[in-house]
Design a protein around this motif. Structure first.
Motif, PDB file in Angstrom:
ATOM      1  N   GLY A 275       0.801  -1.221   0.000  1.00  0.00           N
ATOM      2  CA  GLY A 275       0.000   0.000   0.000  1.00  0.00           C
ATOM      3  C   GLY A 275       0.830   1.265   0.000  1.00  0.00           C
ATOM      4  O   GLY A 275       0.331   2.336   0.352  1.00  0.00           O
ATOM      5  N   SER A 276       2.084   1.164  -0.400  1.00  0.00           N
ATOM      6  CA  SER A 276       2.970   2.333  -0.388  1.00  0.00           C
ATOM      7  C   SER A 276       4.039   2.173  -1.454  1.00  0.00           C
ATOM      8  O   SER A 276       4.331   1.065  -1.930  1.00  0.00           O
TER       9      SER A 276
ATOM     10  N   PHE B  15       7.530   9.580  -1.182  1.00  0.00           N
ATOM     11  CA  PHE B  15       6.869   8.385  -0.659  1.00  0.00           C
ATOM     12  C   PHE B  15       5.365   8.586  -0.793  1.00  0.00           C
ATOM     13  O   PHE B  15       4.809   9.582  -0.311  1.00  0.00           O
ATOM     14  N   THR B  16       4.674   7.646  -1.451  1.00  0.00           N
ATOM     15  CA  THR B  16       3.252   7.769  -1.751  1.00  0.00           C
ATOM     16  C   THR B  16       2.450   6.715  -1.003  1.00  0.00           C
ATOM     17  O   THR B  16       2.846   5.544  -0.930  1.00  0.00           O
ATOM     18  N   ARG B  17       1.291   7.125  -0.477  1.00  0.00           N
ATOM     19  CA  ARG B  17       0.360   6.169   0.124  1.00  0.00           C
ATOM     20  C   ARG B  17      -1.041   6.761   0.116  1.00  0.00           C
ATOM     21  O   ARG B  17      -1.224   7.967  -0.061  1.00  0.00           O
TER      22      ARG B  17
ATOM     23  N   ASP C  46      -1.908   1.830  -8.995  1.00  0.00           N
ATOM     24  CA  ASP C  46      -1.187   0.561  -9.103  1.00  0.00           C
ATOM     25  C   ASP C  46       0.005   0.504  -8.153  1.00  0.00           C
ATOM     26  O   ASP C  46       0.360  -0.556  -7.640  1.00  0.00           O
ATOM     27  N   ARG C  47       0.618   1.644  -7.920  1.00  0.00           N
ATOM     28  CA  ARG C  47       1.811   1.686  -7.074  1.00  0.00           C
ATOM     29  C   ARG C  47       1.499   1.421  -5.605  1.00  0.00           C
ATOM     30  O   ARG C  47       2.385   1.016  -4.860  1.00  0.00           O
ATOM     31  N   VAL C  48       0.280   1.679  -5.187  1.00  0.00           N
ATOM     32  CA  VAL C  48      -0.042   1.550  -3.761  1.00  0.00           C
ATOM     33  C   VAL C  48      -1.039   0.416  -3.517  1.00  0.00           C
ATOM     34  O   VAL C  48      -1.836   0.459  -2.578  1.00  0.00           O
ATOM     35  N   LEU C  49      -0.995  -0.608  -4.355  1.00  0.00           N
ATOM     36  CA  LEU C  49      -1.878  -1.755  -4.169  1.00  0.00           C
ATOM     37  C   LEU C  49      -1.635  -2.416  -2.815  1.00  0.00           C
ATOM     38  O   LEU C  49      -0.504  -2.494  -2.331  1.00  0.00           O
TER      39      LEU C  49
END
Length: 408
Positions: A208-209, A225-227, A364-367
């Protein structure tokens, strides 16, 4: 006869570049900016071959840009028990041969200052501390008003005033920016030992991040950093010192490998901001006023195309202005209608697809969830192991938008 005056609202990344092109084509641009001085806010940009191609059309500018050419893509899983390389690709090192330009990481404030200084060296007037709030159109001119009561008049106006564009509001009314559901926390740090002599754009995938980082000069790396979490405003201000320290010591990526932990620990300042875009517009102009860049199509950053698409906008805007008004005389409303309409026909479909693509890549990046993450990682591997799936998207991204430099 005096050159045709053009007002540009916004002196961010797009405004100075547009102003220089207008000056080179015989117009008299004046840039008005709401901020009192050049901003020091923001982290970094990745200039990609399509954007660098436009910048290089301005004599002497590209060689002044301070940054770091990137030579690889690296993608890692940081999930406990599943840590390791997903993809390593040397594609960026071949971009110059394929498309004429590589990828360059730059610090946004440094790049912005370079653009502002280059515009001023071309004799372009930049007026700071003036926020546009009104547009009054006439048969052959536009009068704009500012919050401080000042007014100015020009033949036409271009709004380059970003996500919070007042020019857009004047044309199409108030609307809410769309929160994408994602925040980013980021900073600029000394280059970690992990990178050694290579200069990759690096993606780290957690649960998730996601973190992305790349060099912006010889010694510094920008990271984000993405979430998914509750909405945070797009202020670009530093986090509270206590919160920064908590993020360094106990934040989600404080235990990650592949350089992440070191980057977070050594960042001088850490910022946090929400990611936004806006509803798609069916038109980017009314009368003698048009929008460009983030004012027209703000995007989340997950494709790294925000500034690069603004430069594509400028390329076609100037190309079509030269095509329909080769003398650079004061254009009639009919001439501007032809310029603006053709500009929209070319640019709206492309930018809309990229805004949607950036949203999807961010999600998609934080699945979350083991199966979802595993499937995503396998798809990434399949994509990068099949050269035929890589070449065409990059060709479309980096070369398809251009008609020919001779036309600009």
């Amino acid at each position: 006869m005096a050159p045709t005056k053009v007002i540009i609202a916004g002196c961010g990344i797009a405004g100075p570049v547009l102003g220089i092109f207008l000056r080179l084509k015989g117009y008299d641009p004046v840039i008005y900016e709401r901020s009192a001085e050049p901003t020091t806010l923001g982290l970094s940009l990745c200039l990609q071959p399509n954007g660098l191609r436009v910048i290089n059309l301005i004599p002497g500018l590209l060689e002044k840009v301070i940054g770091q050419d990137l030579d690889a893509f690296a993608m890692y899983s940081v999930l406990p028990g599943d840590e390791g390389t997903i993809v390593w690709s040397d594609l960026p090192s071949t971009l110059r041969d394929l498309y004429g330009y590589s990828m360059k990481g730059v610090r946004r404030p440094v790049f912005h200052r370079t653009l502002v200084e280059h515009a001023q060296n071309h004799g372009i007037k930049i007026v700071w501390g003036h926020q546009l709030v009104s547009v009054d159109q006439h048969a052959d001119s536009v009068q704009v008003g500012f919050t401080n009561g000042a007014k100015d008049t020009a033949s036409f106006v271009v709004g380059c005033d970003g996500l919070h564009s007042n020019t857009r509001i004047c044309l199409f009314g108030e609307e809410n920016a769309d929160y994408t559901g994602l925040t980013q926390t980021g900073g600029v740090s000394p280059k970690p030992d992990f990178l050694k002599a290579r200069h990759p754009m690096t993606d780290l995938f957690g649960d998730g991040s996601h973190m992305i980082y790349y060099q912006v000069n010889d010694s510094q790396v920008s990271w984000a950093f993405t979430r998914k979490e509750a909405e945070a405003k797009e202020t670009w201000r530093h986090m509270d010192e206590h919160v920064q320290q908590e993020f360094r010591e106990h934040g989600p990526c404080s235990t990650w490998g592949f350089g992440a932990k070191e980057l977070v620990e050594t960042a001088e300042h850490i910022v946090k901001y929400g990611l936004y875009d806006r509803p798609e517009l069916k038109a980017w102009h009314k009368g003698r006023v048009a929008l460009l860049g983030d004012a027209a199509h703000p995007t989340s950053p997950h494709l790294g195309q925000g500034a690069n698409q603004a430069f594509e906008d400028i390329y076609h805007f100037i190309r079509l202005l030269v095509k329909h008004n080769p003398s650079a005389a004061g254009p009639s409303t009919d001439v501007l209608q032809a310029v603006f309409s053709e500009y929209e026909t070319i640019r709206i479909p492309r930018t809309s697809a990229l805004v949607q693509g950036a949203r999807k890549r961010g999600d998609d990046r934080v699945l979350q969830g083991a199966e979802e993450r595993k499937k995503r990682n396998e798809l990434i591997k399949e994509h990068w192991n099949d050269e035929s799936t890589i070449a065409e998207p990059y060709r479309q991204l980096f070369t398809q938008p251009f008609v020919g430099e001779s036309e600009i």
